[in-house]
Design an enzyme around this catalytic site. Structure first.
Site, PDB file in Angstrom:
ATOM      1  N   LYS A  74      30.890  46.113  35.674  1.00  0.00           N
ATOM      2  CA  LYS A  74      29.919  47.207  35.630  1.00  0.00           C
ATOM      3  C   LYS A  74      28.719  46.770  34.812  1.00  0.00           C
ATOM      4  O   LYS A  74      28.863  46.121  33.769  1.00  0.00           O
ATOM      5  CB  LYS A  74      30.526  48.473  35.005  1.00  0.00           C
ATOM      6  CG  LYS A  74      29.535  49.659  35.015  1.00  0.00           C
ATOM      7  CD  LYS A  74      30.171  50.961  34.584  1.00  0.00           C
ATOM      8  CE  LYS A  74      30.286  51.062  33.077  1.00  0.00           C
ATOM      9  NZ  LYS A  74      30.738  52.419  32.645  1.00  0.00           N
ATOM     10  N   HIS A 144      26.356  66.067  29.767  1.00  0.00           N
ATOM     11  CA  HIS A 144      27.166  65.692  30.932  1.00  0.00           C
ATOM     12  C   HIS A 144      28.581  65.298  30.530  1.00  0.00           C
ATOM     13  O   HIS A 144      29.555  65.682  31.177  1.00  0.00           O
ATOM     14  CB  HIS A 144      26.508  64.536  31.689  1.00  0.00           C
ATOM     15  CG  HIS A 144      25.243  64.914  32.398  1.00  0.00           C
ATOM     16  ND1 HIS A 144      25.217  65.820  33.436  1.00  0.00           N
ATOM     17  CD2 HIS A 144      23.963  64.505  32.224  1.00  0.00           C
ATOM     18  CE1 HIS A 144      23.982  65.963  33.874  1.00  0.00           C
ATOM     19  NE2 HIS A 144      23.196  65.185  33.148  1.00  0.00           N
ATOM     20  N   ASP A 168      21.074  72.047  21.252  1.00  0.00           N
ATOM     21  CA  ASP A 168      20.337  72.775  22.288  1.00  0.00           C
ATOM     22  C   ASP A 168      21.192  73.931  22.802  1.00  0.00           C
ATOM     23  O   ASP A 168      22.171  73.713  23.524  1.00  0.00           O
ATOM     24  CB  ASP A 168      19.984  71.806  23.426  1.00  0.00           C
ATOM     25  CG  ASP A 168      19.084  72.425  24.479  1.00  0.00           C
ATOM     26  OD1 ASP A 168      18.993  73.666  24.546  1.00  0.00           O
ATOM     27  OD2 ASP A 168      18.467  71.663  25.247  1.00  0.00           O
ATOM     28  N   GLY A 228      31.307  59.849  21.429  1.00  0.00           N
ATOM     29  CA  GLY A 228      29.885  59.513  21.423  1.00  0.00           C
ATOM     30  C   GLY A 228      29.547  58.131  20.914  1.00  0.00           C
ATOM     31  O   GLY A 228      28.578  57.513  21.363  1.00  0.00           O
TER      32      GLY A 228
END
Length: 331
Positions: A74, A144, A168, A228
């Site tokens: 990838k 996402h 947000d 993350g």
């Protein structure tokens, strides 16, 4: 020798979405982790090229699952400023190759594939490491990746309450709007990170470089999926929390360089030996996962190339069977 004709199957994102669902991704990725735990793979640590001028990087991730004849690579970027020019932060492609000849078999768009396989990994980790009676999910980050993480958990746990926070509030609301019909449970949207940490399974999906989660906010018995941190210098959990928890990584060399533990290790706060084991070892029964309802467990996910090639091979096989995609002649 006469002329040789060969083609490659090209699959765009729409093609991949037609084929890949979360349930299948969980099954495929659990087996990929198992093969990793059994030592049946070749997988160098992902390599990075840094484009500092453009605040981005390019990563290559090759892998070979030996006993299943799955081989490929990838190539993926992370450019946080891409939104300014109307492009996704992350874009990726996977190339699958024949193990017998090395010939390219398929190329597919892999941004969606990456989201789904990473979500699946979080679900698998929680399956083996979280308390079975986990019902409350805390989400730090609502982009996402948060969507696929929560979707995967919904396949494996009876979720009754989801707490969401991010920078947000619109993203928080979008996560609730998209997933509430699937989960049919209570949602709490807040800007208070500590409130979200009061949960059974905590999922962090942010790109921060200064920890958001403090040790004193995490109660006994919590499982954390730290998603993350996927590059050097990123860290979502404070080092004290890492040091006083059972830390399971997807791959020790890769996590030590670019996972949640990378900062704590580079600063000498913890050692590589403080990592308990790899997820594949838990699945293979080499190591025991959760041993009590009181311990805090952490899964440090960096994303493995074996996940990408295993998932891509599943998509490729289904595409051939269902005549999906476009064959391109390469010579």
């Amino acid at each position: 020798m006469g002329a040789i004709f060969m083609d490659i199957l090209f699959l765009n994102q729409k093609d991949v979405k037609k084929i890949l669902d979360m349930s299948s991704a969980i099954e495929v990725n659990e087996d990929a982790f198992l093969q990793h735990g059994l030592g049946n793979v070749q997988m160098p640590v992902k390599s990075y090229l840094y484009m500092h001028e453009y605040n981005g990087d390019l990563r290559t991730m090759p892998a070979f699952i030996e006993n299943q004849d799955i081989c490929g690579v990838k190539v993926v970027n992370v450019h946080p400023d891409n939104q300014r020019v109307g492009l996704p932060t992350v874009m990726a492609v996977v190339l699958l190759n024949s193990t017998s000849t090395g010939a390219p078999l398929a190329m597919m768009e892999a941004s969606y594939l990456t989201d789904v396989r990473t979500g699946a990994a979080g679900g698998i980790a929680a399956k083996y490491l979280a308390r079975k009676n986990s019902h409350v999910i805390g989400m730090i980050g609502a982009g996402h990746q948060a969507h696929t993480q929560l979707l995967a958990l919904s396949h494996l746990f009876d979720i009754k309450h989801v707490k969401v926070t991010s920078a947000d509030m619109e993203e928080n609301e979008m996560l609730e709007r998209d997933l509430k019909p699937v989960l049919d449970c209570e949602f709490t949207l807040t800007m208070d990170i500590e409130e979200v940490c009061d949960c059974d399974i905590l999922v962090t999906t942010t790109p921060v470089r200064k920890p958001l989660v403090r040790r004193e906010w995490i109660k006994a018995g919590t499982h954390i999926n730290a998603i993350g941190a996927d590059a050097k210098g990123k860290q979502e959990l404070d080092s004290e929390l890492l040091l006083h928890s059972k830390v399971i990584v997807d791959d020790v060399p890769q996590a030590s360089h670019s996972g949640e533990v990378n900062v704590a290790i580079s600063e000498g706060f913890m050692k590589v030996d403080d990592i308990y084991c790899e997820l594949g070892h838990v699945i293979a029964g080499v190591c025991q996962g959760r041993q009590s309802d009181e311990e805090i467990t952490i899964f440090d996910s960096t994303g493995l190339a074996i996940q990408d090639v295993a998932t891509a091979n599943y998509v490729y096989t289904k595409a051939l069977h269902n005549n999906i995609g476009k064959k391109l002649e390469i010579f």
